[in-house]
Design a protein around this motif. Structure first.
Motif, mmCIF file in Angstrom:
data_model
loop_
_atom_site.group_PDB
_atom_site.id
_atom_site.type_symbol
_atom_site.label_atom_id
_atom_site.label_comp_id
_atom_site.label_asym_id
_atom_site.label_seq_id
_atom_site.Cartn_x
_atom_site.Cartn_y
_atom_site.Cartn_z
ATOM 1 N N ASN A 81 -12.096 -9.155 2.156
ATOM 2 C CA ASN A 81 -12.106 -7.845 2.375
ATOM 3 C C ASN A 81 -12.061 -7.192 0.922
ATOM 4 O O ASN A 81 -12.047 -5.942 0.857
ATOM 5 C CB ASN A 81 -10.900 -7.642 3.252
ATOM 6 C CG ASN A 81 -9.474 -7.835 2.350
ATOM 7 O OD1 ASN A 81 -9.443 -8.291 1.449
ATOM 8 N ND2 ASN A 81 -8.436 -7.247 3.156
ATOM 9 N N GLY A 82 -11.872 -7.965 -0.011
ATOM 10 C CA GLY A 82 -11.690 -7.331 -1.306
ATOM 11 C C GLY A 82 -10.532 -6.501 -1.825
ATOM 12 O O GLY A 82 -10.885 -5.471 -2.467
ATOM 13 N N ASN A 83 -9.567 -6.560 -1.002
ATOM 14 C CA ASN A 83 -8.578 -5.633 -1.179
ATOM 15 C C ASN A 83 -7.377 -6.672 -1.640
ATOM 16 O O ASN A 83 -6.548 -7.070 -0.598
ATOM 17 C CB ASN A 83 -8.274 -4.801 0.034
ATOM 18 C CG ASN A 83 -7.376 -3.670 -0.050
ATOM 19 O OD1 ASN A 83 -6.205 -4.014 -0.807
ATOM 20 N ND2 ASN A 83 -7.525 -2.491 0.360
ATOM 21 N N TRP A 84 -6.678 -6.634 -2.662
ATOM 22 C CA TRP A 84 -5.499 -7.276 -3.175
ATOM 23 C C TRP A 84 -4.177 -6.835 -2.344
ATOM 24 O O TRP A 84 -3.406 -7.628 -2.119
ATOM 25 C CB TRP A 84 -5.307 -7.137 -4.868
ATOM 26 C CG TRP A 84 -4.029 -7.850 -5.236
ATOM 27 C CD1 TRP A 84 -2.910 -7.240 -5.687
ATOM 28 C CD2 TRP A 84 -3.701 -9.067 -5.224
ATOM 29 N NE1 TRP A 84 -2.095 -8.151 -5.944
ATOM 30 C CE2 TRP A 84 -2.578 -9.498 -5.772
ATOM 31 C CE3 TRP A 84 -4.750 -10.358 -4.896
ATOM 32 C CZ2 TRP A 84 -2.103 -10.596 -6.013
ATOM 33 C CZ3 TRP A 84 -4.135 -11.534 -4.986
ATOM 34 C CH2 TRP A 84 -2.690 -11.735 -5.741
ATOM 35 N N LEU A 85 -4.132 -5.277 -2.203
ATOM 36 C CA LEU A 85 -2.871 -4.962 -1.650
ATOM 37 C C LEU A 85 -2.732 -5.394 -0.391
ATOM 38 O O LEU A 85 -1.686 -5.799 0.213
ATOM 39 C CB LEU A 85 -2.691 -3.330 -1.694
ATOM 40 C CG LEU A 85 -2.657 -2.965 -3.355
ATOM 41 C CD1 LEU A 85 -2.548 -1.371 -3.098
ATOM 42 C CD2 LEU A 85 -1.539 -3.469 -3.858
ATOM 43 N N THR A 86 -3.653 -5.268 0.717
ATOM 44 C CA THR A 86 -3.698 -5.842 1.944
ATOM 45 C C THR A 86 -3.500 -7.179 2.167
ATOM 46 O O THR A 86 -2.650 -7.689 2.855
ATOM 47 C CB THR A 86 -4.956 -5.248 2.743
ATOM 48 O OG1 THR A 86 -6.048 -5.900 2.206
ATOM 49 C CG2 THR A 86 -5.042 -3.687 2.923
ATOM 50 N N HIS A 87 -3.946 -7.900 0.998
ATOM 51 C CA HIS A 87 -3.911 -9.327 1.022
ATOM 52 C C HIS A 87 -2.489 -9.644 0.755
ATOM 53 O O HIS A 87 -1.713 -10.515 1.473
ATOM 54 C CB HIS A 87 -4.789 -10.104 -0.039
ATOM 55 C CG HIS A 87 -4.474 -11.508 -0.311
ATOM 56 N ND1 HIS A 87 -4.818 -12.498 0.797
ATOM 57 C CD2 HIS A 87 -4.020 -11.984 -1.512
ATOM 58 C CE1 HIS A 87 -4.587 -13.624 0.145
ATOM 59 N NE2 HIS A 87 -3.889 -13.618 -1.021
#
Length: 130
Positions: A121-127
């Motif tokens: 998903n390319g999103n560090w914060l949601t990970h």
């Protein structure tokens, strides 16, 4: 007729330099404004509490584009190079054009790729929050 080159005074961040994250206090004093943006590439979890980005891969990386104080740009980039490991070669600063068409500095991972976990998903914060 001469063309004037615009100084690149923006940096694209996708991980620990984001507001509320571990390294945000290093960047915050230089920031004049920010806006969500994206770049092409692939994001990975290093398993060490920070992400790795490779901009030569297919995918989208979500992050924030920060406009930095131009009078302190050199100071800001020198500090970011140091804390991002550019001096030791773990990351290196590159020039990118964002999805919104802005030229930015960004930090690409240059370490060992063994053990990296792909974040589709390319999103560090949601990970981080999952």
């Amino acid at each position: 007729m001469s063309k004037q080159c615009r100084v690149v005074d923006e940096v694209f961040c996708y991980g620990t330099l984001l507001p509320g994250e571990q390294r945000w206090p290093f960047l915050a004093p230089f920031v004049l404004g920010h806006e969500p943006d994206q770049v092409s590439g692939r994001l990975y979890d290093t398993g060490l509490g920070y992400p790795a980005a490779l901009f030569d891969r297919v995918g989208i990386i979500h992050g924030v584009r920060f406009r930095l104080e131009s009078k302190r740009l050199s100071e800001a980039l020198t500090l970011l190079d140091e804390i991002e490991g550019a001096v030791e070669g773990l990351y290196h600063r590159v020039f990118l054009v964002t999805a919104m068409g802005f030229g930015v500095h960004a930090y690409q991972y240059g370490g060992d790729l063994t053990g990296l976990i792909d974040l589709p998903n390319g999103n560090w914060l949601t990970h981080q929050r999952s």
